[in-house]
Write an enzyme that holds these catalytic residues in place. Sequence first.
Site, PDB file in Angstrom:
ATOM      1  N   VAL A  14       5.436 -27.502 -17.376  1.00 54.20           N
ATOM      2  CA  VAL A  14       5.362 -28.958 -17.513  1.00 54.20           C
ATOM      3  C   VAL A  14       3.912 -29.442 -17.420  1.00 54.20           C
ATOM      4  CG1 VAL A  14       6.082 -31.170 -16.521  1.00 54.20           C
ATOM      5  CG2 VAL A  14       7.705 -29.266 -16.630  1.00 54.20           C
ATOM      6  N   ASP A  35      -4.267 -26.053 -10.418  1.00 53.74           N
ATOM      7  CA  ASP A  35      -3.150 -25.210  -9.949  1.00 53.74           C
ATOM      8  C   ASP A  35      -3.647 -24.420  -8.746  1.00 53.74           C
ATOM      9  OD1 ASP A  35      -0.332 -24.276 -11.473  1.00 53.74           O
ATOM     10  OD2 ASP A  35      -1.077 -22.821 -10.007  1.00 53.74           O
ATOM     11  N   ARG A  89      19.146 -30.680 -10.236  1.00 52.41           N
ATOM     12  CA  ARG A  89      17.799 -31.085  -9.833  1.00 52.41           C
ATOM     13  C   ARG A  89      17.745 -31.298  -8.323  1.00 52.41           C
ATOM     14  NH1 ARG A  89      18.852 -34.376 -14.613  1.00 52.41           N
ATOM     15  NH2 ARG A  89      17.461 -33.778 -16.305  1.00 52.41           N
ATOM     16  N   SER A 120       7.764 -33.761 -10.795  1.00 54.72           N
ATOM     17  CA  SER A 120       8.524 -32.691 -10.134  1.00 54.72           C
ATOM     18  C   SER A 120       9.908 -33.204  -9.742  1.00 54.72           C
ATOM     19  CB  SER A 120       7.810 -32.231  -8.855  1.00 54.72           C
ATOM     20  OG  SER A 120       6.472 -31.919  -9.129  1.00 54.72           O
ATOM     21  N   SER A 144       8.354 -40.382 -12.981  1.00 54.47           N
ATOM     22  CA  SER A 144       8.589 -40.521 -14.431  1.00 54.47           C
ATOM     23  C   SER A 144      10.026 -40.966 -14.713  1.00 54.47           C
ATOM     24  CB  SER A 144       8.282 -39.213 -15.156  1.00 54.47           C
ATOM     25  OG  SER A 144       9.067 -38.166 -14.638  1.00 54.47           O
ATOM     26  N   ASP A 149      15.103 -40.319 -20.613  1.00 54.26           N
ATOM     27  CA  ASP A 149      16.528 -40.558 -20.872  1.00 54.26           C
ATOM     28  C   ASP A 149      16.696 -41.791 -21.773  1.00 54.26           C
ATOM     29  OD1 ASP A 149      17.864 -38.982 -18.140  1.00 54.26           O
ATOM     30  OD2 ASP A 149      15.805 -39.706 -18.040  1.00 54.26           O
ATOM     31  N   ARG A 152      15.682 -40.951 -25.315  1.00 52.63           N
ATOM     32  CA  ARG A 152      16.750 -40.179 -25.977  1.00 52.63           C
ATOM     33  C   ARG A 152      17.870 -41.106 -26.439  1.00 52.63           C
ATOM     34  NH1 ARG A 152      16.912 -35.921 -20.988  1.00 52.63           N
ATOM     35  NH2 ARG A 152      15.503 -34.354 -21.818  1.00 52.63           N
ATOM     36  N   ARG A 154      17.767 -44.413 -27.087  1.00 54.88           N
ATOM     37  CA  ARG A 154      17.355 -45.303 -28.187  1.00 54.88           C
ATOM     38  C   ARG A 154      17.371 -44.561 -29.519  1.00 54.88           C
ATOM     39  NH1 ARG A 154      13.711 -46.881 -24.531  1.00 54.88           N
ATOM     40  NH2 ARG A 154      12.004 -45.779 -25.543  1.00 54.88           N
ATOM     41  N   HIS A 169      17.067 -51.949 -28.012  1.00 50.92           N
ATOM     42  CA  HIS A 169      16.588 -52.277 -26.666  1.00 50.92           C
ATOM     43  C   HIS A 169      17.692 -52.004 -25.670  1.00 50.92           C
ATOM     44  CE1 HIS A 169      13.180 -54.003 -28.685  1.00 50.92           C
ATOM     45  NE2 HIS A 169      14.016 -54.707 -29.427  1.00 50.92           N
ATOM     46  N   HIS A 176      17.299 -40.095 -12.016  1.00 48.15           N
ATOM     47  CA  HIS A 176      17.058 -39.220 -13.171  1.00 48.15           C
ATOM     48  C   HIS A 176      17.945 -38.000 -12.927  1.00 48.15           C
ATOM     49  CE1 HIS A 176      15.282 -36.734 -16.210  1.00 48.15           C
ATOM     50  NE2 HIS A 176      14.820 -35.887 -15.334  1.00 48.15           N
ATOM     51  N   THR A 230      12.508 -27.372 -19.348  1.00 45.47           N
ATOM     52  CA  THR A 230      12.142 -28.391 -20.336  1.00 45.47           C
ATOM     53  C   THR A 230      10.687 -28.756 -20.091  1.00 45.47           C
ATOM     54  OG1 THR A 230      12.781 -30.263 -18.947  1.00 45.47           O
ATOM     55  CG2 THR A 230      14.484 -29.358 -20.381  1.00 45.47           C
TER      56      THR A 230
HETATM   57  N1  LIG Z   1      11.192 -35.220 -14.290  1.00 49.80           N
HETATM   58  C1  LIG Z   1      11.522 -34.506 -15.364  1.00 49.80           C
HETATM   59  O1  LIG Z   1      12.058 -35.043 -16.329  1.00 49.80           O
HETATM   60  C2  LIG Z   1      11.214 -33.017 -15.379  1.00 49.80           C
HETATM   61  C3  LIG Z   1      11.400 -32.261 -16.543  1.00 49.80           C
HETATM   62  C4  LIG Z   1      11.104 -30.905 -16.501  1.00 49.80           C
HETATM   63  C5  LIG Z   1      10.685 -30.295 -15.320  1.00 49.80           C
HETATM   64  N2  LIG Z   1      10.551 -31.064 -14.205  1.00 49.80           N
HETATM   65  C6  LIG Z   1      10.113 -30.479 -12.941  1.00 49.80           C
HETATM   66  O2  LIG Z   1       8.729 -30.168 -12.988  1.00 49.80           O
HETATM   67  C7  LIG Z   1       8.463 -29.150 -12.018  1.00 49.80           C
HETATM   68  C8  LIG Z   1       7.629 -28.040 -12.642  1.00 49.80           C
HETATM   69  O3  LIG Z   1       8.386 -27.355 -13.622  1.00 49.80           O
HETATM   70  P1  LIG Z   1       7.706 -26.156 -14.433  1.00 49.80           P
HETATM   71  O4  LIG Z   1       8.731 -25.718 -15.411  1.00 49.80           O
HETATM   72  O5  LIG Z   1       6.358 -26.557 -14.897  1.00 49.80           O
HETATM   73  O6  LIG Z   1       7.556 -25.070 -13.274  1.00 49.80           O
HETATM   74  P2  LIG Z   1       6.552 -23.808 -13.317  1.00 49.80           P
HETATM   75  O7  LIG Z   1       7.086 -22.848 -12.318  1.00 49.80           O
HETATM   76  O8  LIG Z   1       6.326 -23.358 -14.714  1.00 49.80           O
HETATM   77  O9  LIG Z   1       5.173 -24.406 -12.803  1.00 49.80           O
HETATM   78  C9  LIG Z   1       4.937 -24.810 -11.503  1.00 49.80           C
HETATM   79  C10 LIG Z   1       3.444 -24.637 -11.262  1.00 49.80           C
HETATM   80  O10 LIG Z   1       3.146 -25.251 -10.012  1.00 49.80           O
HETATM   81  C11 LIG Z   1       2.206 -24.415  -9.344  1.00 49.80           C
HETATM   82  N3  LIG Z   1       2.325 -24.701  -7.921  1.00 49.80           N
HETATM   83  C12 LIG Z   1       3.395 -24.474  -7.114  1.00 49.80           C
HETATM   84  N4  LIG Z   1       3.138 -24.906  -5.864  1.00 49.80           N
HETATM   85  C13 LIG Z   1       1.886 -25.419  -5.900  1.00 49.80           C
HETATM   86  C14 LIG Z   1       1.061 -26.035  -4.942  1.00 49.80           C
HETATM   87  N5  LIG Z   1       1.469 -26.190  -3.679  1.00 49.80           N
HETATM   88  N6  LIG Z   1      -0.168 -26.455  -5.314  1.00 49.80           N
HETATM   89  C15 LIG Z   1      -0.587 -26.302  -6.601  1.00 49.80           C
HETATM   90  N7  LIG Z   1       0.142 -25.723  -7.569  1.00 49.80           N
HETATM   91  C16 LIG Z   1       1.365 -25.292  -7.219  1.00 49.80           C
HETATM   92  C17 LIG Z   1       2.581 -22.999  -9.707  1.00 49.80           C
HETATM   93  O11 LIG Z   1       1.482 -22.111  -9.557  1.00 49.80           O
HETATM   94  C18 LIG Z   1       3.004 -23.172 -11.181  1.00 49.80           C
HETATM   95  O12 LIG Z   1       1.900 -22.968 -12.055  1.00 49.80           O
HETATM   96  C19 LIG Z   1       9.827 -28.699 -11.502  1.00 49.80           C
HETATM   97  O13 LIG Z   1      10.101 -29.357 -10.274  1.00 49.80           O
HETATM   98  C20 LIG Z   1      10.769 -29.158 -12.578  1.00 49.80           C
HETATM   99  O14 LIG Z   1      12.095 -29.328 -12.116  1.00 49.80           O
HETATM  100  C21 LIG Z   1      10.780 -32.389 -14.213  1.00 49.80           C
END
Ligand SMILES: NC(=O)c1ccc[n+]([C@@H]2O[C@H](COP(=O)([O-])OP(=O)(O)OC[C@H]3O[C@@H](n4cnc5c(N)ncnc54)[C@H](O)[C@@H]3O)[C@@H](O)[C@H]2O)c1
Length: 318
Positions: A14, A35, A89, A120, A144, A149, A152, A154, A169, A176, A230
């Site tokens: 993400v 990271d 989630r 996250s 976010s 949603d 999607r 709309r 609208h 979420h 995703t």
């Molecule tokens: N809100 C949304 O619509 C939505 C959609 C997709 C994913 N997400 C969420 O986004 C988050 C990330 O998903 P992802 O697929 O990228 O996961 P991922 O495992 O690919 O990436 C997570 C990254 O975070 C880093 N990380 C972990 N702990 C850390 C810390 N304490 N400090 C710094 N970096 C750290 C890891 O090294 C890794 O690179 C998840 O919680 C996922 O559920 C949210």
Amino acid sequence: MTSSIVSVVGAGHVGSAVANALVLRRACDRVVLFDRSAERAEGEAWDIADAVPLLAEMDITPSADYADLAGSEAVVITVGATPAPGQSRLDLLGSNAGIIASVMGELDRVCPEAVVILVSNPVDVLTRIAIEASTRPAHLILGSGTVLDGARLRQRLGELLRVEKDDVHIYVIGEHGDSSFPVWSSATVGAVRLEDCPLPGSTSLLQLKDELTTAIRRRGREIHERKGYTSYGVASAAARIVRAVVRDERRIFMVSVRPAEEYGVGDVALSLPSVIGRAGVERQLLLRLSDEEQQLLDHSARVLDEAYRSLSGSGTKA
Ligand SMILES: NC(=O)c1ccc[n+]([C@@H]2O[C@H](COP(=O)([O-])OP(=O)(O)OC[C@H]3O[C@@H](n4cnc5c(N)ncnc54)[C@H](O)[C@@H]3O)[C@@H](O)[C@H]2O)c1
């Protein structure tokens, strides 16, 4: 535009997609991709930077040091685990809550004035935790939420009614997740109420509402089942919110916020229409909900509050 810095915390699927969307949209002048793994941040930042010579001038810097985030106007948080098959989630909460509280501590130290956008999951409960853990004012912290949603919905509704999606609208509010819901009572196509619009074939409005509500709730899961995570959709949603902050656009988004008292749902964070600009959540708009919609919002708030309270025994502030 003055030189603007936007940081992304977490360079996973993400975070790297958010950084890439910021560069493609030229949402700011410089992106810092942070990271805990310097290698990971470098690999992703360098890959994105390779596209810059083909685009407009833009700077993207990898980092494993929070000091590099100083001066950020906005920070997008994407750290943490992603749900394993069969997990919701909300199941991620235990592992991600502590990480978010500690990331907020670092951000308060290095960029206390930045607008923080949480991605996250579970995004609503983590937004509440971020607001409580941080010393910055609550209007500088948002999730976010249901921006994606709503987009999607709309799109699907526009296709069914054969009109451009931007003329549809309708808001998707609440969690979420499984208790999100469209506010059908205020839906319009152009300035025409949805119930006054001719529907395709023999579809009834009730059928259409049921099918679309279910489809948007399922969409993330369906993508997840196929690719394991995703990233692109939410990344574009996050980049869109960032642009509204950096350019002080005052656009309305369904982002996860502490609800205005008038909604009567307490201290949770969930998605409601909010005006987004340089100060983050500039203000909330008050939606007039039907009785049934108010009950759905109450339910969504209860689900999120219970998840939050389940943490109280685990050492996280609840
Ligand atoms: N809100 C949304 O619509 C939505 C959609 C997709 C994913 N997400 C969420 O986004 C988050 C990330 O998903 P992802 O697929 O990228 O996961 P991922 O495992 O690919 O990436 C997570 C990254 O975070 C880093 N990380 C972990 N702990 C850390 C810390 N304490 N400090 C710094 N970096 C750290 C890891 O090294 C890794 O690179 C998840 O919680 C996922 O559920 C949210």
